[in-house]
Scaffold this motif. Structure first.
Motif, PDB file in Angstrom:
ATOM      1  N   GLU A 163      -5.108   4.775  -9.211  1.00 35.59           N
ATOM      2  CA  GLU A 163      -3.691   4.962  -8.915  1.00 35.59           C
ATOM      3  C   GLU A 163      -2.878   3.980  -9.758  1.00 35.59           C
ATOM      4  O   GLU A 163      -3.257   2.813  -9.897  1.00 35.59           O
ATOM      5  CB  GLU A 163      -3.497   4.678  -7.429  1.00 35.59           C
ATOM      6  CG  GLU A 163      -2.167   4.937  -6.866  1.00 35.59           C
ATOM      7  CD  GLU A 163      -2.161   4.755  -5.358  1.00 35.59           C
ATOM      8  OE1 GLU A 163      -1.347   5.418  -4.722  1.00 35.59           O
ATOM      9  OE2 GLU A 163      -2.965   3.975  -4.828  1.00 35.59           O
ATOM     10  N   THR A 217     -11.235   2.513  -2.228  1.00 34.52           N
ATOM     11  CA  THR A 217     -10.047   1.658  -2.327  1.00 34.52           C
ATOM     12  C   THR A 217     -10.483   0.234  -2.631  1.00 34.52           C
ATOM     13  O   THR A 217     -11.599  -0.169  -2.311  1.00 34.52           O
ATOM     14  CB  THR A 217      -9.224   1.669  -1.021  1.00 34.52           C
ATOM     15  OG1 THR A 217     -10.034   1.202   0.040  1.00 34.52           O
ATOM     16  CG2 THR A 217      -8.711   3.056  -0.702  1.00 34.52           C
ATOM     17  N   TYR A 218      -9.587  -0.497  -3.258  1.00 39.11           N
ATOM     18  CA  TYR A 218      -9.857  -1.903  -3.561  1.00 39.11           C
ATOM     19  C   TYR A 218      -8.529  -2.639  -3.648  1.00 39.11           C
ATOM     20  O   TYR A 218      -7.478  -2.021  -3.796  1.00 39.11           O
ATOM     21  CB  TYR A 218     -10.648  -2.046  -4.869  1.00 39.11           C
ATOM     22  CG  TYR A 218      -9.979  -1.467  -6.081  1.00 39.11           C
ATOM     23  CD1 TYR A 218      -9.252  -2.277  -6.945  1.00 39.11           C
ATOM     24  CD2 TYR A 218     -10.063  -0.112  -6.385  1.00 39.11           C
ATOM     25  CE1 TYR A 218      -8.625  -1.751  -8.062  1.00 39.11           C
ATOM     26  CE2 TYR A 218      -9.453   0.422  -7.500  1.00 39.11           C
ATOM     27  CZ  TYR A 218      -8.735  -0.398  -8.339  1.00 39.11           C
ATOM     28  OH  TYR A 218      -8.118   0.132  -9.445  1.00 39.11           O
ATOM     29  N   ILE A 235      -9.951  10.697  -2.232  1.00 39.07           N
ATOM     30  CA  ILE A 235     -10.109   9.273  -2.524  1.00 39.07           C
ATOM     31  C   ILE A 235     -11.582   8.971  -2.778  1.00 39.07           C
ATOM     32  O   ILE A 235     -12.452   9.340  -1.988  1.00 39.07           O
ATOM     33  CB  ILE A 235      -9.583   8.420  -1.357  1.00 39.07           C
ATOM     34  CG1 ILE A 235      -8.096   8.691  -1.150  1.00 39.07           C
ATOM     35  CG2 ILE A 235      -9.847   6.943  -1.612  1.00 39.07           C
ATOM     36  CD1 ILE A 235      -7.533   8.056   0.104  1.00 39.07           C
ATOM     37  N   CYS A 280      -3.128  -2.626  -2.370  1.00 37.63           N
ATOM     38  CA  CYS A 280      -4.268  -1.817  -1.942  1.00 37.63           C
ATOM     39  C   CYS A 280      -4.285  -0.584  -2.850  1.00 37.63           C
ATOM     40  O   CYS A 280      -3.505   0.336  -2.676  1.00 37.63           O
ATOM     41  CB  CYS A 280      -4.124  -1.428  -0.478  1.00 37.63           C
ATOM     42  SG  CYS A 280      -5.528  -0.501   0.130  1.00 37.63           S
ATOM     43  N   ASN A 281      -5.157  -0.610  -3.848  1.00 42.09           N
ATOM     44  CA  ASN A 281      -5.206   0.430  -4.866  1.00 42.09           C
ATOM     45  C   ASN A 281      -6.288   1.448  -4.527  1.00 42.09           C
ATOM     46  O   ASN A 281      -7.311   1.097  -3.948  1.00 42.09           O
ATOM     47  CB  ASN A 281      -5.505  -0.216  -6.218  1.00 42.09           C
ATOM     48  CG  ASN A 281      -5.014   0.590  -7.385  1.00 42.09           C
ATOM     49  OD1 ASN A 281      -4.527   1.687  -7.216  1.00 42.09           O
ATOM     50  ND2 ASN A 281      -5.136   0.045  -8.563  1.00 42.09           N
ATOM     51  N   ARG A 282      -6.052   2.706  -4.877  1.00 37.11           N
ATOM     52  CA  ARG A 282      -7.031   3.764  -4.620  1.00 37.11           C
ATOM     53  C   ARG A 282      -7.590   4.287  -5.935  1.00 37.11           C
ATOM     54  O   ARG A 282      -6.868   4.424  -6.912  1.00 37.11           O
ATOM     55  CB  ARG A 282      -6.384   4.930  -3.876  1.00 37.11           C
ATOM     56  CG  ARG A 282      -5.862   4.556  -2.514  1.00 37.11           C
ATOM     57  CD  ARG A 282      -5.241   5.731  -1.837  1.00 37.11           C
ATOM     58  NE  ARG A 282      -3.968   6.072  -2.505  1.00 37.11           N
ATOM     59  CZ  ARG A 282      -3.123   6.969  -2.042  1.00 37.11           C
ATOM     60  NH1 ARG A 282      -3.399   7.640  -0.953  1.00 37.11           N
ATOM     61  NH2 ARG A 282      -2.003   7.228  -2.684  1.00 37.11           N
ATOM     62  N   LYS A 283      -8.864   4.572  -5.943  1.00 34.83           N
ATOM     63  CA  LYS A 283      -9.479   5.280  -7.053  1.00 34.83           C
ATOM     64  C   LYS A 283      -9.700   6.700  -6.563  1.00 34.83           C
ATOM     65  O   LYS A 283     -10.263   6.918  -5.501  1.00 34.83           O
ATOM     66  CB  LYS A 283     -10.792   4.627  -7.461  1.00 34.83           C
ATOM     67  CG  LYS A 283     -11.315   5.156  -8.758  1.00 34.83           C
ATOM     68  CD  LYS A 283     -12.198   4.161  -9.445  1.00 34.83           C
ATOM     69  CE  LYS A 283     -12.439   4.643 -10.859  1.00 34.83           C
ATOM     70  NZ  LYS A 283     -13.059   3.627 -11.659  1.00 34.83           N
ATOM     71  N   MET A 284      -9.230   7.675  -7.343  1.00 35.72           N
ATOM     72  CA  MET A 284      -9.222   9.070  -6.924  1.00 35.72           C
ATOM     73  C   MET A 284     -10.178   9.901  -7.771  1.00 35.72           C
ATOM     74  O   MET A 284     -10.484   9.556  -8.901  1.00 35.72           O
ATOM     75  CB  MET A 284      -7.808   9.639  -7.080  1.00 35.72           C
ATOM     76  CG  MET A 284      -6.697   8.816  -6.450  1.00 35.72           C
ATOM     77  SD  MET A 284      -6.769   8.752  -4.676  1.00 35.72           S
ATOM     78  CE  MET A 284      -6.193  10.377  -4.263  1.00 35.72           C
ATOM     79  N   ASN A 344       1.439   5.354   0.635  1.00 38.74           N
ATOM     80  CA  ASN A 344       0.897   6.365   1.537  1.00 38.74           C
ATOM     81  C   ASN A 344       1.127   7.784   1.018  1.00 38.74           C
ATOM     82  O   ASN A 344       1.179   8.723   1.792  1.00 38.74           O
ATOM     83  CB  ASN A 344       1.483   6.200   2.935  1.00 38.74           C
ATOM     84  CG  ASN A 344       2.991   6.287   2.942  1.00 38.74           C
ATOM     85  OD1 ASN A 344       3.622   6.481   1.918  1.00 38.74           O
ATOM     86  ND2 ASN A 344       3.580   6.128   4.102  1.00 38.74           N
ATOM     87  N   ALA A 395       0.869  -1.186   0.000  1.00 35.98           N
ATOM     88  CA  ALA A 395       0.000   0.000   0.000  1.00 35.98           C
ATOM     89  C   ALA A 395       0.900   1.229   0.000  1.00 35.98           C
ATOM     90  O   ALA A 395       1.930   1.252   0.670  1.00 35.98           O
ATOM     91  CB  ALA A 395      -0.904   0.013   1.217  1.00 35.98           C
TER      92      ALA A 395
END
Length: 70
Positions: free
Chosen positions: A63, A25-26, A22, A45-49, A6, A4
């Motif tokens: 991301e 997350t998935y 954010i 642990c990917n984030r969609k922004m 940060n 992940a």
């Protein structure tokens, strides 16, 4: 192995504007080459922004990780 990041801001790949909002997350799972006969899985642990640039055609983006090829 779980990975992940940060970073507080992620740059939109479509307009190059930084974003810190954010959307959600998935987890993404990848299988790497075996080590000593054992399977290796990497969980990211990917984030969609949200992209806050009103001129950008994309309202959200995922991301990206330069060290991985999809």
């Amino acid at each position: 192995m779980t990975v992940a990041f940060n970073c507080k801001e992620v740059t939109c790949p479509f307009c190059d504007r930084p974003s810190s909002r954010i959307h959600f997350t998935y987890n993404r799972t990848f299988q790497d080459l075996p080590i000593q006969g054992n399977k290796v899985f990497i969980i990211i642990c990917n984030r969609k922004m949200f992209c806050d640039n009103s001129d950008c055609k994309h309202t959200t983006f995922a991301e990206r990780f330069d060290f991985m090829y999809y």
